[in-house]
Scaffold this motif. Structure first.
Motif, PDB file in Angstrom:
ATOM      1  N   ALA A 131     -13.363 -16.666  19.237  1.00 33.22           N
ATOM      2  CA  ALA A 131     -11.934 -16.402  19.057  1.00 33.22           C
ATOM      3  C   ALA A 131     -11.185 -16.621  20.371  1.00 33.22           C
ATOM      4  O   ALA A 131     -10.091 -17.180  20.388  1.00 33.22           O
ATOM      5  N   ASP A 132     -11.794 -16.208  21.470  1.00 35.30           N
ATOM      6  CA  ASP A 132     -11.177 -16.401  22.782  1.00 35.30           C
ATOM      7  C   ASP A 132     -11.082 -17.884  23.124  1.00 35.30           C
ATOM      8  O   ASP A 132     -10.024 -18.365  23.539  1.00 35.30           O
ATOM      9  N   PHE A 152     -20.484 -13.215  19.849  1.00 35.65           N
ATOM     10  CA  PHE A 152     -20.236 -14.628  19.582  1.00 35.65           C
ATOM     11  C   PHE A 152     -18.870 -14.807  18.925  1.00 35.65           C
ATOM     12  O   PHE A 152     -18.107 -15.701  19.297  1.00 35.65           O
ATOM     13  N   ALA A 153     -18.547 -13.960  17.960  1.00 32.75           N
ATOM     14  CA  ALA A 153     -17.255 -14.049  17.275  1.00 32.75           C
ATOM     15  C   ALA A 153     -16.100 -13.823  18.245  1.00 32.75           C
ATOM     16  O   ALA A 153     -15.091 -14.525  18.202  1.00 32.75           O
ATOM     17  N   VAL A 154     -16.240 -12.864  19.147  1.00 33.23           N
ATOM     18  CA  VAL A 154     -15.209 -12.592  20.149  1.00 33.23           C
ATOM     19  C   VAL A 154     -15.056 -13.779  21.088  1.00 33.23           C
ATOM     20  O   VAL A 154     -13.939 -14.223  21.373  1.00 33.23           O
ATOM     21  N   SER A 194      -9.184  -9.957  26.411  1.00 32.69           N
ATOM     22  CA  SER A 194      -8.080  -9.666  25.508  1.00 32.69           C
ATOM     23  C   SER A 194      -7.965 -10.767  24.457  1.00 32.69           C
ATOM     24  O   SER A 194      -7.752 -11.937  24.794  1.00 32.69           O
ATOM     25  N   ILE A 195      -8.142 -10.394  23.193  1.00 39.94           N
ATOM     26  CA  ILE A 195      -7.975 -11.326  22.075  1.00 39.94           C
ATOM     27  C   ILE A 195      -7.136 -10.642  21.004  1.00 39.94           C
ATOM     28  O   ILE A 195      -7.012  -9.422  20.984  1.00 39.94           O
ATOM     29  N   ARG A 196      -6.574 -11.447  20.122  1.00 34.05           N
ATOM     30  CA  ARG A 196      -5.836 -10.884  18.981  1.00 34.05           C
ATOM     31  C   ARG A 196      -6.841 -10.460  17.914  1.00 34.05           C
ATOM     32  O   ARG A 196      -7.737 -11.221  17.571  1.00 34.05           O
ATOM     33  N   ALA A 222      -7.781 -17.920  18.902  1.00 33.99           N
ATOM     34  CA  ALA A 222      -7.629 -17.561  17.495  1.00 33.99           C
ATOM     35  C   ALA A 222      -7.576 -16.047  17.331  1.00 33.99           C
ATOM     36  O   ALA A 222      -7.904 -15.293  18.246  1.00 33.99           O
ATOM     37  N   THR A 223      -7.182 -15.604  16.152  1.00 39.89           N
ATOM     38  CA  THR A 223      -7.196 -14.187  15.798  1.00 39.89           C
ATOM     39  C   THR A 223      -8.533 -13.855  15.161  1.00 39.89           C
ATOM     40  O   THR A 223      -8.978 -14.543  14.243  1.00 39.89           O
TER      41      THR A 223
END
Length: 50
Positions: A18-19, A13-15, A39-41, A23-24
């Motif tokens: 962020a996507d 959920f957090a990933v 791909s996320i920061r 967000a980072t």
């Protein structure tokens, strides 16, 4: 994200959040985020596991 396996539901959920928010994601030293299918920061706040 969760359907790919290997990641806890809360982490997935957090990933995804962020996507979606471009967000980072701030994480600890765990390697749970090493092999993501997107791909996320990511910014790690620790070098050693707790």
């Amino acid at each position: 994200m969760k359907a790919g396996g290997g990641i806890a539901l809360g982490d997935a959920f957090a990933v995804a959040l962020a996507d979606a928010a471009d967000a980072t994601l701030v994480v600890g030293a765990d390697d749970d985020f090493a092999d993501l299918s997107i791909s996320i920061r990511i910014e790690r706040i620790r070098d050693e596991p707790a």
